[in-house]
Scaffold this motif. Structure first.
Motif, PDB file in Angstrom:
ATOM      1  N   UNK A 238      87.968  62.678  77.216  1.00 54.74           N
ATOM      2  CA  UNK A 238      88.510  63.476  76.121  1.00 54.74           C
ATOM      3  C   UNK A 238      88.733  62.645  74.864  1.00 54.74           C
ATOM      4  N   UNK A 239      88.997  61.349  75.023  1.00 51.01           N
ATOM      5  CA  UNK A 239      89.115  60.491  73.843  1.00 51.01           C
ATOM      6  C   UNK A 239      87.766  60.313  73.167  1.00 51.01           C
ATOM      7  N   UNK A 240      86.710  60.130  73.961  1.00 53.04           N
ATOM      8  CA  UNK A 240      85.357  60.067  73.395  1.00 53.04           C
ATOM      9  C   UNK A 240      85.043  61.337  72.625  1.00 53.04           C
ATOM     10  N   UNK A 241      85.258  62.465  73.275  1.00 54.36           N
ATOM     11  CA  UNK A 241      84.975  63.739  72.622  1.00 54.36           C
ATOM     12  C   UNK A 241      85.823  63.912  71.378  1.00 54.36           C
ATOM     13  N   UNK A 242      87.106  63.616  71.487  1.00 52.67           N
ATOM     14  CA  UNK A 242      88.015  63.800  70.359  1.00 52.67           C
ATOM     15  C   UNK A 242      87.736  62.885  69.190  1.00 52.67           C
ATOM     16  N   UNK A 243      87.028  61.774  69.434  1.00 53.54           N
ATOM     17  CA  UNK A 243      86.646  60.864  68.352  1.00 53.54           C
ATOM     18  C   UNK A 243      85.262  61.174  67.806  1.00 53.54           C
ATOM     19  N   UNK A 244      84.591  62.167  68.377  1.00 51.31           N
ATOM     20  CA  UNK A 244      83.243  62.508  67.925  1.00 51.31           C
ATOM     21  C   UNK A 244      82.196  61.523  68.389  1.00 51.31           C
ATOM     22  N   UNK A 245      82.491  60.768  69.429  1.00 46.54           N
ATOM     23  CA  UNK A 245      81.537  59.807  69.989  1.00 46.54           C
ATOM     24  C   UNK A 245      80.783  60.542  71.090  1.00 46.54           C
ATOM     25  N   UNK A 246      79.703  61.201  70.719  1.00 46.59           N
ATOM     26  CA  UNK A 246      79.050  62.132  71.638  1.00 46.59           C
ATOM     27  C   UNK A 246      77.551  61.884  71.801  1.00 46.59           C
ATOM     28  N   UNK A 247      77.002  60.878  71.111  1.00 47.53           N
ATOM     29  CA  UNK A 247      75.564  60.624  71.164  1.00 47.53           C
ATOM     30  C   UNK A 247      75.287  59.232  71.701  1.00 47.53           C
ATOM     31  N   UNK A 264      78.254  56.044  75.084  1.00 43.74           N
ATOM     32  CA  UNK A 264      77.461  57.089  75.734  1.00 43.74           C
ATOM     33  C   UNK A 264      76.031  56.596  75.935  1.00 43.74           C
ATOM     34  N   UNK A 265      75.486  56.828  77.108  1.00 42.62           N
ATOM     35  CA  UNK A 265      74.071  56.577  77.364  1.00 42.62           C
ATOM     36  C   UNK A 265      73.277  57.881  77.363  1.00 42.62           C
ATOM     37  N   UNK A 266      73.988  58.993  77.417  1.00 38.99           N
ATOM     38  CA  UNK A 266      73.421  60.340  77.419  1.00 38.99           C
ATOM     39  C   UNK A 266      74.272  61.189  76.485  1.00 38.99           C
ATOM     40  N   UNK A 384      73.964  47.192  73.684  1.00 35.76           N
ATOM     41  CA  UNK A 384      74.145  47.264  72.225  1.00 35.76           C
ATOM     42  C   UNK A 384      74.605  48.646  71.783  1.00 35.76           C
ATOM     43  N   UNK A 385      75.353  48.683  70.694  1.00 39.35           N
ATOM     44  CA  UNK A 385      75.815  49.948  70.122  1.00 39.35           C
ATOM     45  C   UNK A 385      75.462  49.975  68.640  1.00 39.35           C
ATOM     46  N   UNK A 386      75.326  51.170  68.116  1.00 37.99           N
ATOM     47  CA  UNK A 386      74.937  51.339  66.709  1.00 37.99           C
ATOM     48  C   UNK A 386      76.058  51.911  65.846  1.00 37.99           C
ATOM     49  N   UNK A 387      77.085  52.438  66.482  1.00 36.67           N
ATOM     50  CA  UNK A 387      78.218  53.016  65.743  1.00 36.67           C
ATOM     51  C   UNK A 387      79.456  52.869  66.598  1.00 36.67           C
ATOM     52  N   UNK A 388      80.564  52.410  65.985  1.00 35.11           N
ATOM     53  CA  UNK A 388      81.808  52.221  66.727  1.00 35.11           C
ATOM     54  C   UNK A 388      82.931  52.938  65.975  1.00 35.11           C
ATOM     55  N   UNK A 389      83.707  53.730  66.710  1.00 34.27           N
ATOM     56  CA  UNK A 389      84.811  54.497  66.139  1.00 34.27           C
ATOM     57  C   UNK A 389      86.118  54.021  66.763  1.00 34.27           C
ATOM     58  N   UNK A 390      87.123  53.804  65.941  1.00 38.12           N
ATOM     59  CA  UNK A 390      88.450  53.413  66.408  1.00 38.12           C
ATOM     60  C   UNK A 390      89.321  54.646  66.556  1.00 38.12           C
ATOM     61  N   UNK A 391      90.048  54.718  67.678  1.00 37.28           N
ATOM     62  CA  UNK A 391      90.967  55.824  67.890  1.00 37.28           C
ATOM     63  C   UNK A 391      92.162  55.313  68.686  1.00 37.28           C
ATOM     64  N   UNK A 435      82.096  77.596  71.984  1.00 31.16           N
ATOM     65  CA  UNK A 435      81.223  76.643  71.296  1.00 31.16           C
ATOM     66  C   UNK A 435      80.040  76.308  72.215  1.00 31.16           C
ATOM     67  N   UNK A 436      78.815  76.321  71.682  1.00 33.98           N
ATOM     68  CA  UNK A 436      77.650  76.063  72.535  1.00 33.98           C
ATOM     69  C   UNK A 436      77.418  74.578  72.815  1.00 33.98           C
ATOM     70  N   UNK A 437      77.963  73.712  71.974  1.00 33.06           N
ATOM     71  CA  UNK A 437      77.719  72.276  72.111  1.00 33.06           C
ATOM     72  C   UNK A 437      78.872  71.527  71.448  1.00 33.06           C
ATOM     73  N   UNK A 438      78.673  70.211  71.240  1.00 32.30           N
ATOM     74  CA  UNK A 438      79.736  69.388  70.645  1.00 32.30           C
ATOM     75  C   UNK A 438      79.501  69.097  69.155  1.00 32.30           C
TER      76      UNK A 438
END
Length: 495
Positions: A238-247, A264-266, A384-391, A435-438
């Motif tokens: 839920x923290x991933x989802x709530x931070x918009x880290x979904x891709x 996320x790998x998927x 490796x990661x391409x985008x990092x979000x702090x929450x 909602x159909x998706x994120x």
């Protein structure tokens, strides 16, 4: 009445938060509560489910309903998340048998070692099965009275609906006893461990409705009877989802009581029905047992009479200390080490302390120690990661975000609205078909407030400190087991 609002609640180690939103993502009301970690002995960690988890939920729901002044019959659904995994034993009357033993508790060291050796597993002391075996051996009457074991969010779902449950993602981290293909308990293995499989709850997918708010729960909370409650998931998802880290390729650093870094790998929505976190499609790049708790510990336990100092004051003091804290390095393992190596016997260490150092130096060094621990795990994960979000609550600190950015060498986005409670509210809508998706959550509900960029000079200096951090962490490990024998985790102390 039509569904116009969604309610999300997250139960954490140091507190709980809930938000009430409309279907466009507008937050109508939110409320945060605080609760304390109960530590009867060094290495132990407990919560009181009734007063802390359920009491928090009641306070949150009453507050947001009053603040938003909405008709609760217009709430379309509720989703819950919480700290996992935990052992919350419930008796036949639905009451906690004892306080919940939470994920960061290290009392079941011997049991986890035994289970790993007998069944070729690699469980840590966070798992439920070693704790349940500990309960059977050390508190046999409590074990006998236990009808079922729950986690924080499944306990709250039970209190709201009267139905027992766990989500399949959380079931998969109970401790090697879950079949992820058939989504069933491995009852033969449970029996071989000497445990009763009947004490395990029914399993649901996170998106499934486990029940509806009962009249009794409605009377206590102020909710309307009949509101659907979805199974939900652990706080990491839920923290991933709530931070918009979904891709894929996106990552989150959670500055909570415990600190984590996940990627996320998927696409997250494709695994929302679970298992997700425990399936390998979401990877833990770091799991630091003491993140924000470092700052709380320093403020409340080290400063003692001055413990009322505001965190903003502490941050301003630390801001004047140069990177590296003038030769101080701290190992932040105050509750053990989880990654990159699972070592429940690890302890905190301060290296380089002199009479020239002040409390401000120590505070900054604690912030830096979290960054070093993150980097140590992240580099060894080698993803490796391409985008990092702090929450998380600690992410409100610009200084801490800058320190972590400079140590990791990665720009850090900050989304102040993003948290697990908001993720739960959206997840309730997703699970119930609103909602159909994120995509709406990431692109419409959230906004990047700030991006912290790497200071190259600081990064080069931190590279040198990090090398020393890693050397110290390796060299001192033999001392941890000796300290454990001297301090003896738990009440059974050697003479």
């Amino acid at each position: 009445m039509g569904a116009r609002f969604l309610l999300g609640i997250d139960t954490g180690t140091s507190g709980s938060k809930g938000v009430l939103v409309d279907l466009t993502g507008r937050v109508l009301a939110s409320h945060t509560t605080k609760h304390t970690l109960i530590q009867p002995y060094p290495g132990w960690a407990e919560h009181d489910p009734e007063t802390q988890w359920w009491g928090d939920l009641i306070a949150i729901v009453r507050h947001v309903l009053k603040e938003a002044a909405v008709d609760p019959r217009n709430i379309g659904g509720v989703s819950l998340s919480g700290l996992v995994p935990n052992l919350c034993p419930i008796d036949a009357r639905g009451r906690p048998v004892r306080r919940a033993i939470i994920y960061r508790d290290n009392r079941a060291i011997n049991e986890s070692r035994e289970i790993n050796q007998r069944f070729n597993l690699a469980l840590g002391t966070d798992a439920v099965t070693p704790k349940l075996l500990w309960l059977k051996r050390h508190e046999p009457e409590n074990y006998r009275q236990t009808l079922v074991v729950l986690n924080a969010h499944s306990y709250l779902a039970y209190k709201l609906t009267g139905n027992l449950s766990t989500d399949c993602d959380t079931a998969n981290i109970f401790g090697g006893i879950f079949d992820t293909v058939n989504l069933t308990w491995r009852t033969d293995l449970v029996k071989a461990m000497g445990l009763d499989p009947g004490k395990l709850p029914p399993v649901f997918r996170p998106t499934e409705v486990v029940g509806r708010v009962t009249p009794e729960a409605a009377w206590v909370t102020g909710l309307a009877p009949g509101i659907p409650v979805v199974a939900g998931n652990g706080d990491s998802f839920m923290s991933l989802l709530g931070a918009g880290v979904v891709e894929p390729g996106e990552a989150m650093i959670y500055f909570g009581t415990a600190g984590t870094m996940l990627t996320c790998l998927t696409p997250l929505e494709k695994i929302a029905a679970g298992p997700a976190i425990s399936s390998g499609q979401v990877q833990f790049l770091a799991n630091i047992l003491t993140g924000g708790e470092l700052t709380r510990w320093f403020r409340e336990q080290v400063l003692l009479p001055s413990g009322s100092l505001d965190f903003t004051v502490l941050e301003n003091m630390a801001q004047n200390i140069p990177p590296g804290s003038e030769g101080l390095i701290i190992l932040p393992h105050l509750m053990g080490e989880r990654t990159p190596v699972n070592n429940p016997l690890a302890r905190g260490v301060i290296l380089g302390l002199t009479t020239a150092h002040s409390g401000a130096h120590l505070y900054r060094a604690l912030l830096e120690s979290f960054g070093y621990a993150l980097r140590d795990s992240y580099e060894q994960a080698n993803i490796p990661v391409k985008r990092v979000v702090a929450t998380g609550g600690g992410a409100t600190s610009p200084l801490w975000r800058q320190i972590v950015t400079d140590i990791l060498g990665l720009p850090l986005e900050y989304v102040p609205r993003g948290d697990a409670a908001l993720g739960n509210a959206y997840f309730a809508g997703f699970a119930l078909g609103y909602f159909p998706d994120f995509k709406d959550l990431k692109n419409k509900w959230l906004q990047v407030d700030d991006i912290t960029f790497v200071n190259d000079a600081n990064h080069r200096l931190y590279n040198r400190y990090f090398t020393l951090y890693r050397e110290l962490n390796t060299m001192i490990k033999p001392a941890f087991s000796q300290l454990a024998r001297l301090g003896e985790i738990g009440p059974e102390r050697e003479e």
